[in-house]
Design a protein around this motif. Structure first.
Motif, short mmCIF file in Angstrom:
data_model
loop_
_atom_site.label_atom_id
_atom_site.label_comp_id
_atom_site.label_asym_id
_atom_site.label_seq_id
_atom_site.Cartn_x
_atom_site.Cartn_y
_atom_site.Cartn_z
N ALA A 178 32.05 -7.25 56.82
CA ALA A 178 31.64 -6.54 55.61
C ALA A 178 30.82 -5.28 55.93
O ALA A 178 30.79 -4.35 55.13
CB ALA A 178 30.82 -7.46 54.71
N CYS A 179 30.19 -5.23 57.08
CA CYS A 179 29.37 -4.07 57.44
C CYS A 179 30.21 -2.88 57.89
O CYS A 179 29.76 -1.74 57.84
CB CYS A 179 28.37 -4.45 58.52
N GLY A 180 31.41 -3.12 58.35
CA GLY A 180 32.28 -2.03 58.76
C GLY A 180 31.79 -1.34 60.02
O GLY A 180 31.20 -1.95 60.90
N VAL A 181 31.99 -0.02 60.08
CA VAL A 181 31.65 0.77 61.25
C VAL A 181 30.14 1.02 61.27
O VAL A 181 29.56 1.47 60.29
CB VAL A 181 32.41 2.12 61.24
N LEU A 182 29.52 0.72 62.41
CA LEU A 182 28.09 0.98 62.60
C LEU A 182 27.94 2.33 63.27
O LEU A 182 28.69 2.65 64.20
CB LEU A 182 27.47 -0.11 63.48
N THR A 183 26.98 3.14 62.81
CA THR A 183 26.76 4.45 63.42
C THR A 183 25.29 4.63 63.78
O THR A 183 24.41 4.02 63.18
CB THR A 183 27.19 5.60 62.48
N LEU A 184 25.07 5.49 64.76
CA LEU A 184 23.72 5.84 65.21
C LEU A 184 23.75 7.30 65.63
O LEU A 184 24.58 7.69 66.45
CB LEU A 184 23.30 4.94 66.38
N THR A 185 22.85 8.12 65.07
CA THR A 185 22.82 9.54 65.39
C THR A 185 21.78 9.83 66.46
O THR A 185 20.94 9.00 66.78
CB THR A 185 22.49 10.38 64.13
N SER A 186 21.82 11.06 66.97
CA SER A 186 20.86 11.48 67.99
C SER A 186 19.44 11.49 67.46
O SER A 186 18.49 11.37 68.22
CB SER A 186 21.23 12.86 68.53
N SER A 187 19.27 11.61 66.15
CA SER A 187 17.93 11.59 65.57
C SER A 187 17.47 10.17 65.22
O SER A 187 16.38 9.98 64.69
CB SER A 187 17.88 12.47 64.32
N GLY A 188 18.32 9.17 65.50
CA GLY A 188 17.95 7.78 65.27
C GLY A 188 18.37 7.24 63.92
O GLY A 188 18.05 6.10 63.59
N LEU A 189 19.07 8.05 63.12
CA LEU A 189 19.54 7.57 61.82
C LEU A 189 20.67 6.59 61.99
O LEU A 189 21.58 6.79 62.79
CB LEU A 189 19.98 8.73 60.94
N ARG A 190 20.64 5.53 61.19
CA ARG A 190 21.68 4.51 61.23
C ARG A 190 22.64 4.72 60.07
O ARG A 190 22.30 5.37 59.10
CB ARG A 190 21.04 3.12 61.15
N GLY A 191 23.83 4.13 60.19
CA GLY A 191 24.88 4.32 59.19
C GLY A 191 24.53 3.88 57.78
O GLY A 191 23.44 3.38 57.51
N ALA A 192 25.48 4.06 56.86
CA ALA A 192 25.27 3.82 55.43
C ALA A 192 24.82 2.41 55.10
O ALA A 192 24.06 2.20 54.17
CB ALA A 192 26.53 4.16 54.67
N ALA A 193 25.26 1.44 55.86
CA ALA A 193 24.92 0.05 55.55
C ALA A 193 23.71 -0.41 56.37
O ALA A 193 23.59 -1.57 56.70
CB ALA A 193 26.13 -0.83 55.84
#
Length: 133
Positions: free
Chosen positions: A113-128
């Motif tokens: 249900a969480c789908g694709v997990l993301t992490l940016t260079s600034s430490g922000l995590r994906g939508a969920a």
């Protein structure tokens, strides 16, 4: 001699059916909870892998002053087994000053249900992030 009215040892059919029904109800409750727990374990492993990749990219940036040309040391989670539950890679970048890493669920985790997990260079995590991180 024993009399015909004495009860033979063992279980009756009704007792066996009640027992089987109880086992079925317990399995109906426990199995989904167990499967959800296993999914959470795989998701946490993917999150850990994303953080490790981010640390690797930060070391690259520290030595070169840019993310351009950076590669990932591994591309699946978990990385120590042959069976991948997440494919890891860049969602965008890397460019001079930023990147976005992603963990895409595959195999048994494809319907997560969480789908694709993301992490940016600034430490922000994906939508969920609130419910999945």
């Amino acid at each position: 001699m024993t009399s015909m009215n004495e009860r033979a040892g063992g279980f009756t059919l009704v007792e066996l059916l009640v027992c089987l029904s109880l086992i079925g109800i317990l399995l109906g409750i426990a199995l989904p909870a167990y499967q959800e727990h296993i999914q959470r374990v795989h998701r946490v492993e993917a999150q850990k892998s994303l953080v490790e990749l981010a640390q690797s990219l930060e070391r690259f940036y520290t030595s070169r002053g840019s993310y351009v040309g950076a590669t990932l040391p591994f591309d699946q989670s978990p990385r120590d087994t042959g069976k991948a539950f997440y494919h890891l890679g860049f969602a965008s970048g890397p460019d001079e000053s930023r990147y976005v890493l992603q963990a895409e669920p595959v195999g048994a985790m494809a319907a997560d249900a969480c789908g694709v997990l993301t992490l940016t260079s600034s430490g922000l995590r994906g939508a969920a992030a609130e419910r999945c991180w």
